[in-house]
Design a protein around this motif. Structure first.
Motif, short mmCIF file in Angstrom:
data_model
loop_
_atom_site.label_atom_id
_atom_site.label_comp_id
_atom_site.label_asym_id
_atom_site.label_seq_id
_atom_site.Cartn_x
_atom_site.Cartn_y
_atom_site.Cartn_z
N ALA A 1 -0.02 -8.05 5.11
CA ALA A 1 1.01 -8.23 3.58
C ALA A 1 0.23 -9.00 3.00
N ASP A 2 0.04 -8.98 1.99
CA ASP A 2 -0.81 -10.30 0.64
C ASP A 2 0.60 -10.31 -0.37
N GLU A 3 0.05 -9.51 -1.29
CA GLU A 3 1.28 -9.64 -2.46
C GLU A 3 2.61 -9.56 -2.28
N VAL B 1 -10.22 -3.83 4.21
CA VAL B 1 -9.88 -3.19 2.60
C VAL B 1 -8.56 -3.98 2.39
N ASP B 2 -8.56 -3.46 1.06
CA ASP B 2 -7.39 -4.35 0.36
C ASP B 2 -7.12 -3.32 -1.18
N GLY B 3 -6.06 -2.54 -0.52
CA GLY B 3 -5.29 -1.19 -1.27
C GLY B 3 -4.84 -2.19 -2.49
N ASN B 4 -4.25 -2.74 -3.39
CA ASN B 4 -3.85 -4.00 -3.67
C ASN B 4 -2.29 -2.56 -4.00
N ARG B 5 -2.22 -2.11 -3.76
CA ARG B 5 -0.51 -1.53 -4.40
C ARG B 5 -1.01 0.08 -4.41
#
Ligand code: MUC
Ligand code: MG
Length: 367
Positions: A241-243, A190-194
């Protein structure tokens, strides 16, 4: 090998189906094609996707930064003076996608000049990567139908599900529906984009504990300094950690803070040169990486797979390489094809792609 001209060409290609996620939505690929010309007549290409909700760049800002700030500083340097290229671009803060595209187009030009593939120059580990497909927000049944279609058409068996909606039960329900439909053998993360607070993220991960999620990316903002540390310490799912990590220094900060277990490498934001610096930094620290996607078109995806396949650590996991499937068209003379769940690196010099002049003429926005 001398750089004589750098172009930044804005283009726009509509998506067949928009991608929706917690920090934004993409319905048009309004990217910038960067071309680096040399005195030998070689042209290197790359694309910059503006992501204002992630890095603050727009199509107009990328064109302006490349043409007005970078080009005058870089014309006259040779393709081998990459340290100087980077030092001069670094005089301008931020603008990661613009810098990355100039870096990758310079590498493409170098590969074409030497008649060698960039992937071989970078490391030459393998010639393909397994592909992970990103599933954006939609009603559960549509998310399931999309994943099944992509699995049946392209053989993809790894899915990153966008989460970060409120209430968290919306995403818990979607992930459960995907797991039930796709079965236990498919990888889901999953990816929550903050989108969530740390407590919402913890509640969601607890509620999905039986879904065998392999990774949880950027569930809360980087500014939730202690909250991210708390979340990473309490969950058994590795956090990515992505963006929050657009630079090597950000990678250091997030890892030292205990705010992430793994790092997403995106060539669209760190090009080949800085992506390699981040990769070596992670290897030295014993930190795993994943090849992410900045919702790239086929030009950007060809760059991601060239980089990802070049190294052992980036080719180990499936790379996020399929966002271009949702676009109505693209710029390449020969489209990329995902078959059997894999994307092969383009053979041939440089990144191995050619821009179709008719398509560029149709989609460019500056004429
Ligand atoms: C991702 O992994 O987050 C969405 C926003 C962005 O900057 O990248 C995409 C995909
Ligand atoms: Mg992400």
């Amino acid at each position: 090998m001398k750089i004589v001209r750098i172009e930044a060409i804005p283009f726009a290609i509509p998506y067949r189906k928009p991608l929706r996620f917690a920090s934004g939505e993409v319905s048009v690929a309004d990217h910038v094609l960067v071309r680096v010309h040399t005195d030998d007549g070689v042209v290197g290409v790359a694309e910059a996707p503006p992501r204002p909700y992630t890095y603050g760049e727009t199509q107009e800002s990328i064109v302006a930064v490349v043409e007005r700030l970078f080009a005058p500083e870089l014309v006259g340097l040779t393709l081998l003076e990459r340290e100087t290229v980077h030092a001069r671009m670094a005089r301008t803060v931020g603008n990661p996608a613009a810098k990355a595209a100039v870096d990758m187009a310079t590498w493409d030009a170098l590969g074409r000049t030497l008649d060698l593939p960039v992937t071989a120059l970078l490391g030459g580990c393998t010639d393909r990567m397994r592909v992970c497909h990103m599933v954006g927000f939609a009603p559960d049944a549509e998310m399931v139908a999309e994943a099944e279609r992509v699995r049946d058409t392209h053989g993809i068996r790894v899915f990153k599900v966008k989460v970060g909606r409120r209430p968290v039960e919306l995403d818990v329900g979607a992930c459960r529906a995907l797991r039930e439909a796709l079965g236990p053998d498919v990888e889901l993360y999953v990816d929550g984009n903050r989108g969530w607070t740390p407590s919402e993220a913890a509640r969601a991960l607890d509620a999905m504990a039986d879904l065998d999620l392999t990774l949880a990316e950027e569930l809360c903002p980087a500014d939730d300094v202690l909250g991210r540390r708390w979340l990473t310490a309490r969950t058994t799912v590795p956090t990515v950690a992505d963006e929050s990590v657009p630079t090597p220094a950000d990678v250091t900060r997030e890892l030292l803070a205990g705010a992430a277990t793994m790092i997403s490498i995106k060539t669209a934001r760190t090009g080949f040169t800085t992506s390699q610096a981040i990769l070596r930094q992670c290897e030295g620290l014993g930190v795993e990486v994943v090849m992410g996607n900045q919702i790239d078109g086929q030009v950007g995806t060809a760059c991601s797979v060239a980089f990802g396949a070049a190294h052992r650590a980036t080719s180990r996991r499936a790379g996020e390489l399929s966002n271009f499937l949702d676009m109505s068209d693209d710029l390449l003379t020969e489209p990329l094809e995902i078959t059997g769940g894999e994307l092969a690196v383009r053979p041939g010099p440089g990144i191995g792609i050619e821009i179709d002049p008719d398509k560029l003429a149709r989609y460019r926005r500056d004429r």
